[in-house]
Design an enzyme around this catalytic site. Structure first.
Site, PDB file in Angstrom:
ATOM      1  N   GLU A  37     -10.764   3.345   7.742  1.00 51.60           N
ATOM      2  CA  GLU A  37      -9.733   4.338   8.057  1.00 51.60           C
ATOM      3  C   GLU A  37     -10.419   5.555   8.692  1.00 51.60           C
ATOM      4  O   GLU A  37     -10.229   5.837   9.868  1.00 51.60           O
ATOM      5  CB  GLU A  37      -8.977   4.730   6.777  1.00 51.60           C
ATOM      6  CG  GLU A  37      -7.921   5.809   6.971  1.00 51.60           C
ATOM      7  CD  GLU A  37      -7.374   6.323   5.636  1.00 51.60           C
ATOM      8  OE1 GLU A  37      -8.036   6.153   4.600  1.00 51.60           O
ATOM      9  OE2 GLU A  37      -6.281   6.929   5.662  1.00 51.60           O
ATOM     10  N   ASP A  65       1.276   9.069  -6.185  1.00 49.35           N
ATOM     11  CA  ASP A  65       1.162  10.529  -6.049  1.00 49.35           C
ATOM     12  C   ASP A  65       1.335  10.982  -4.600  1.00 49.35           C
ATOM     13  O   ASP A  65       1.195  12.162  -4.297  1.00 49.35           O
ATOM     14  CB  ASP A  65      -0.172  11.031  -6.627  1.00 49.35           C
ATOM     15  CG  ASP A  65      -1.396  10.321  -6.080  1.00 49.35           C
ATOM     16  OD1 ASP A  65      -1.299   9.133  -5.704  1.00 49.35           O
ATOM     17  OD2 ASP A  65      -2.468  10.947  -6.010  1.00 49.35           O
ATOM     18  N   HIS A  79       0.843  -1.201   0.000  1.00 49.94           N
ATOM     19  CA  HIS A  79       0.000   0.000   0.000  1.00 49.94           C
ATOM     20  C   HIS A  79       0.873   1.244   0.000  1.00 49.94           C
ATOM     21  O   HIS A  79       1.355   1.688   1.048  1.00 49.94           O
ATOM     22  CB  HIS A  79      -0.915  -0.032   1.241  1.00 49.94           C
ATOM     23  CG  HIS A  79      -1.999   0.994   1.228  1.00 49.94           C
ATOM     24  ND1 HIS A  79      -3.318   0.698   1.493  1.00 49.94           N
ATOM     25  CD2 HIS A  79      -1.973   2.330   0.978  1.00 49.94           C
ATOM     26  CE1 HIS A  79      -4.045   1.798   1.420  1.00 49.94           C
ATOM     27  NE2 HIS A  79      -3.246   2.814   1.118  1.00 49.94           N
ATOM     28  N   GLY A 130      -9.830   7.890  -1.526  1.00 47.81           N
ATOM     29  CA  GLY A 130     -10.445   9.212  -1.387  1.00 47.81           C
ATOM     30  C   GLY A 130     -11.264   9.258  -0.109  1.00 47.81           C
ATOM     31  O   GLY A 130     -11.224   8.317   0.690  1.00 47.81           O
ATOM     32  N   HIS A 186      -9.861   0.723   0.224  1.00 53.28           N
ATOM     33  CA  HIS A 186      -9.584   1.549   1.404  1.00 53.28           C
ATOM     34  C   HIS A 186     -10.836   1.488   2.280  1.00 53.28           C
ATOM     35  O   HIS A 186     -11.898   1.980   1.868  1.00 53.28           O
ATOM     36  CB  HIS A 186      -9.363   3.009   1.006  1.00 53.28           C
ATOM     37  CG  HIS A 186      -7.987   3.356   0.568  1.00 53.28           C
ATOM     38  ND1 HIS A 186      -7.495   3.071  -0.669  1.00 53.28           N
ATOM     39  CD2 HIS A 186      -6.979   3.999   1.236  1.00 53.28           C
ATOM     40  CE1 HIS A 186      -6.254   3.531  -0.766  1.00 53.28           C
ATOM     41  NE2 HIS A 186      -5.909   4.095   0.377  1.00 53.28           N
ATOM     42  N   ASP A 238       1.803   3.989   2.833  1.00 53.24           N
ATOM     43  CA  ASP A 238       0.714   4.856   2.336  1.00 53.24           C
ATOM     44  C   ASP A 238       1.305   5.993   1.491  1.00 53.24           C
ATOM     45  O   ASP A 238       1.337   5.885   0.277  1.00 53.24           O
ATOM     46  CB  ASP A 238      -0.149   5.403   3.472  1.00 53.24           C
ATOM     47  CG  ASP A 238      -1.585   5.685   3.026  1.00 53.24           C
ATOM     48  OD1 ASP A 238      -1.969   5.223   1.944  1.00 53.24           O
ATOM     49  OD2 ASP A 238      -2.317   6.358   3.763  1.00 53.24           O
TER      50      ASP A 238
HETATM   51  O1  LIG Z   1      -4.971   6.908   3.108  1.00 55.29           O
HETATM   52  C1  LIG Z   1      -5.678   7.293   2.174  1.00 55.29           C
HETATM   53  N1  LIG Z   1      -7.018   7.162   2.240  1.00 55.29           N
HETATM   54  C2  LIG Z   1      -7.835   7.500   1.222  1.00 55.29           C
HETATM   55  N2  LIG Z   1      -7.386   8.031   0.090  1.00 55.29           N
HETATM   56  C3  LIG Z   1      -6.057   8.213  -0.016  1.00 55.29           C
HETATM   57  C4  LIG Z   1      -5.164   7.867   0.981  1.00 55.29           C
HETATM   58  N3  LIG Z   1      -3.923   8.189   0.591  1.00 55.29           N
HETATM   59  C5  LIG Z   1      -4.043   8.696  -0.642  1.00 55.29           C
HETATM   60  N4  LIG Z   1      -5.326   8.728  -1.013  1.00 55.29           N
HETATM   61  C6  LIG Z   1      -5.901   9.234  -2.250  1.00 55.29           C
HETATM   62  C7  LIG Z   1      -5.249  10.525  -2.721  1.00 55.29           C
HETATM   63  C8  LIG Z   1      -4.625  10.176  -4.020  1.00 55.29           C
HETATM   64  O2  LIG Z   1      -4.710  11.238  -4.951  1.00 55.29           O
HETATM   65  C9  LIG Z   1      -5.418   8.986  -4.489  1.00 55.29           C
HETATM   66  C10 LIG Z   1      -4.750   8.089  -5.504  1.00 55.29           C
HETATM   67  O3  LIG Z   1      -3.468   7.693  -5.137  1.00 55.29           O
HETATM   68  O4  LIG Z   1      -5.680   8.290  -3.278  1.00 55.29           O
HETATM   69 ZN   LIG Z   2      -3.921   4.776   0.983  1.00 56.55          ZN
END
Ligand SMILES: O=c1[nH]cnc2c1ncn2[C@H]1C[C@H](O)[C@@H](CO)O1
Ligand SMILES: [Zn+2]
Length: 365
Positions: A214, A30, A26, A184, A211, A302
């Site tokens: 969380e 980006d 994970h 997201g 996801h 992450d």
């Molecule tokens: O930890 C996360 N939880 C939910 N969404 C996330 C997390 N870390 C990154 N993202 C989102 C922001 C990024 O633009 C997108 C794709 O990698 O995924």
């Molecule tokens: Zn993530």
């Protein structure tokens, strides 16, 4: 079951942790850019940034992501996504990602990003995936076989392109894409919104993680597993809400028992969870109890940029907080490798030929 550890067991040094083979399931492409790269590309394309040297920019990302809210944490991605719109920039970011992971001793990684966020410069979704794959291929070649990296394609849960992204992941499955994910803001965007994509993937014998658990609790995890059929849980940290501890007695609710019984992998990301408020500190992070209870726990980064972290850094923090030994780190690593979206024989080869000998060389028993 017993939840007692040998507190006198030797702790691995930071150098040993760095040398140990690590597997990462994970990690967001980006969320892992080098600050210097963000600066250089932003300058070329005329994108304004909140800082103008690499150190201050790195600090800005970490501090801004440190808000205690997932929604505000996600706002920092506006800047990284902005510099990942041209094919060469996507290739560069992907190549540097592989270089950074290999340098940290990662031997297998699944790196995710949302193709739909990289089309504002006019690229087709297919061209985005192709540019990223070029970077991964270059990075792997440069590392001389020390690391294997696969893509996971993410769909944004507040958007409505998940079916299309799921189809893209199937179209690319023999060319470097190992699976699918949704990410997201979690609250208000349940995984069942994307049921069509998940049902399609199941019919295609494809793999996906979600996801879940969380920024929202058990209902999100329950939907991800029992409605959508997720193979793994991104974070899944809130499964702890279904675990009751009363002195030495630990009781699992039905959902937690299902997750443990079915060996559903938890992609845990300790530092990220502290930043978004899902855990108070490393020492209080549910990973300690879930590991003692032998859930299928994996350790992940992450977003290396936003959390100023690496696989070694995550593992060192766990060693400090919980007294984990090399054998524990090997257990996390083998858990991750067993849970990878890679064919069984390839997973086994990495476990038997790289992970086990690597830990043995460091003195793991
Ligand atoms: O930890 C996360 N939880 C939910 N969404 C996330 C997390 N870390 C990154 N993202 C989102 C922001 C990024 O633009 C997108 C794709 O990698 O995924
Ligand atoms: Zn993530």
């Amino acid at each position: 079951m017993s939840v007692v550890r040998d507190v006198d067991a030797p702790r691995p040094s930071a150098e040993q942790v760095k040398q140990a083979p690590k597997a990462l399931l994970h990690d967001h492409l980006d969320g892992g850019l080098r600050p210097q790269t963000v600066l250089e590309i932003a300058r070329e394309i005329g994108h304004g940034l909140p800082a103008d040297d690499a150190d201050s920019l790195g600090r800005w990302f970490a501090e801004s992501a440190d808000s205690g809210s997932l929604v505000r944490y996600l706002e920092t991605f506006d800047h990284t996504v902005a510099v990942m719109q041209r094919p060469d920039d996507l290739t560069r970011v992907a190549r540097e990602c592989v270089e950074d992971l290999a340098e940290d001793g990662v031997v297998y990684a699944e790196v995710r990003y949302a193709p739909e966020q990289h089309v504002t410069g006019g690229l087709a979704l297919d061209e985005v995936v192709s540019a990223v794959q070029r970077g991964f291929d270059e990075g792997m070649q440069q590392a001389g076989g020390r690391i294997v990296v696969r893509q996971l394609l993410t769909a944004m849960r507040h958007q409505a392109r998940s079916r299309e992204i799921a189809e893209l992941s199937v179209a690319w499955r023999d060319r470097g894409v190992a699976g699918f994910d949704i990410a997201g803001a979690e609250a208000g965007y349940p995984p069942t919104r994307h049921l069509d994509a998940f049902e399609y993937l199941q019919r295609e014998n494809s793999h996906f993680t979600i996801h879940a658990g969380e920024a929202f609790g058990l209902p999100s995890i329950w939907q991800a597993i029992q409605w959508c059929g997720a193979d793994r849980l991104g974070h899944g940290v809130r499964i702890i809400d279904d675990v009751t501890v009363d002195g030495d007695r630990v009781e699992l609710g039905r959902l937690a028992a299902y997750v443990r019984d079915m060996r559903i992998p938890l992609e845990m990301c300790p530092h990220s969870n502290i930043q978004t408020g899902a855990a108070a500190s490393i020492a209080e992070h549910p990973i300690g109890l879930l590991t003692r209870l032998r859930f299928r726990v994996t350790v992940n980064t992450d977003n290396r940029l936003m959390s100023q972290t690496s696989m070694s850094n995550e593992m060192n923090a766990l060693v400090d907080a919980f007294g984990y030994t090399l054998e524990d780190l090997r257990w996390f690593t083998i858990n991750a490798m067993k849970s990878a979206f890679l064919p069984f024989d390839e997973r086994l080869a990495i476990i038997d030929d790289i992970i086990k000998p690597g830990y043995a060389e460091l003195g793991a028993v």
